[in-house]
Design a protein around this motif. Structure first.
Motif, PDB file in Angstrom:
ATOM      1  N   GLU A 111      -4.784  -4.710  10.363  1.00 55.06           N
ATOM      2  CA  GLU A 111      -4.936  -6.156  10.411  1.00 55.06           C
ATOM      3  C   GLU A 111      -4.130  -6.780   9.277  1.00 55.06           C
ATOM      4  N   ILE A 112      -3.500  -7.889   9.570  1.00 53.32           N
ATOM      5  CA  ILE A 112      -2.813  -8.683   8.562  1.00 53.32           C
ATOM      6  C   ILE A 112      -3.874  -9.575   7.926  1.00 53.32           C
ATOM      7  N   ILE A 113      -4.193  -9.313   6.667  1.00 50.06           N
ATOM      8  CA  ILE A 113      -5.242 -10.062   5.975  1.00 50.06           C
ATOM      9  C   ILE A 113      -4.667 -11.304   5.305  1.00 50.06           C
ATOM     10  N   PHE A 114      -3.469 -11.179   4.734  1.00 43.53           N
ATOM     11  CA  PHE A 114      -2.828 -12.329   4.095  1.00 43.53           C
ATOM     12  C   PHE A 114      -1.360 -12.350   4.486  1.00 43.53           C
ATOM     13  N   LEU A 122      -2.493 -15.802  -5.547  1.00 45.18           N
ATOM     14  CA  LEU A 122      -2.716 -15.578  -6.979  1.00 45.18           C
ATOM     15  C   LEU A 122      -3.196 -16.829  -7.705  1.00 45.18           C
ATOM     16  N   ALA A 123      -3.597 -17.839  -6.981  1.00 48.43           N
ATOM     17  CA  ALA A 123      -3.961 -19.121  -7.584  1.00 48.43           C
ATOM     18  C   ALA A 123      -5.081 -19.011  -8.621  1.00 48.43           C
ATOM     19  N   ASN A 124      -5.991 -18.075  -8.465  1.00 47.74           N
ATOM     20  CA  ASN A 124      -7.110 -17.947  -9.392  1.00 47.74           C
ATOM     21  C   ASN A 124      -6.887 -16.902 -10.483  1.00 47.74           C
ATOM     22  N   VAL A 135      -7.949  -8.610  -6.385  1.00 47.87           N
ATOM     23  CA  VAL A 135      -8.388  -9.819  -5.700  1.00 47.87           C
ATOM     24  C   VAL A 135      -9.299  -9.300  -4.590  1.00 47.87           C
ATOM     25  N   SER A 136     -10.515  -9.798  -4.521  1.00 47.74           N
ATOM     26  CA  SER A 136     -11.462  -9.278  -3.543  1.00 47.74           C
ATOM     27  C   SER A 136     -11.019  -9.610  -2.122  1.00 47.74           C
ATOM     28  N   LYS A 137     -11.562  -8.860  -1.168  1.00 50.68           N
ATOM     29  CA  LYS A 137     -11.261  -9.101   0.239  1.00 50.68           C
ATOM     30  C   LYS A 137     -11.698 -10.508   0.643  1.00 50.68           C
ATOM     31  N   ALA A 142      -9.952 -15.969   2.007  1.00 46.60           N
ATOM     32  CA  ALA A 142     -10.083 -17.409   1.756  1.00 46.60           C
ATOM     33  C   ALA A 142      -8.720 -18.018   1.443  1.00 46.60           C
ATOM     34  N   ALA A 143      -7.909 -17.307   0.670  1.00 50.07           N
ATOM     35  CA  ALA A 143      -6.564 -17.796   0.357  1.00 50.07           C
ATOM     36  C   ALA A 143      -5.723 -17.876   1.623  1.00 50.07           C
ATOM     37  N   ASP A 144      -5.829 -16.873   2.498  1.00 51.05           N
ATOM     38  CA  ASP A 144      -5.068 -16.879   3.750  1.00 51.05           C
ATOM     39  C   ASP A 144      -5.428 -18.077   4.614  1.00 51.05           C
TER      40      ASP A 144
END
Length: 159
Positions: A111-114, A122-124, A135-137, A142-144
């Motif tokens: 699966e493409i997650i991001f 990397l915003a956070n 970076v957690s799953k 959420a970023a995606d």
């Protein structure tokens, strides 16, 4: 056509998984897992991303850029076979785009997650850090969700 996240791993990966499974069976009394992880999964991730998205891979391990998309964007590819989120190092050069793939070696799928600008993923993160930072799953998904379709790389493996 809606954005499709799932993909099937190439047959050569099935051969690798079958060989791993033979190792597991042969050494079953030792309770060894023979997990596919580390650099091997990263290399598989880059190869699969190149097939799916038409990325031209570049040599230069550790630069933060694994290749270039057809439109010229630099791309970083991250992959996991463990279900965890991606791990990043602090590098001098960040890619324009990030792909994060999650492999399920048992079902030979993924699966493409991001799929979006790396800075969104990397915003956070702090501007600089030492070592590796995960970076957690949940965070990467959420970023995606923040990435508009026009900022995604389009798949080339869809007929």
């Amino acid at each position: 056509m809606p954005y499709r996240r799932e993909f099937i791993l190439p047959p050569v990966v099935a051969d690798l998984v079958a060989a791993r499974n033979k190792l597991r069976e042969h050494y079953k009394s030792a309770s060894l897992k023979f997990t596919l992880d580390g650099n091997l999964v990263g290399d598989i991730g880059e190869a699969v991303a190149a097939e799916i998205f038409g990325i031209r891979l570049v040599c230069g391990n550790g630069t933060g850029i694994d290749g270039h998309a057809a439109d010229g964007r630099s791309v970083q590819v991250k992959a996991t076979g463990t279900g965890r989120g991606p791990v990043f190092r602090c590098v001098d050069t960040r890619a324009d785009h990030l792909l994060f793939l999650d492999f399920d070696f048992e079902s030979l799928g993924g699966e493409i997650i991001f799929n979006g600008p790396e800075h969104v993923a990397l915003a956070n993160m702090p501007e600089a850090w030492i070592g590796q930072r995960p970076v957690s799953k949940v965070q990467i998904r959420a970023a995606d969700a923040l990435v508009p379709i026009e900022d995604r790389l389009m798949r080339e493996d869809v007929g």
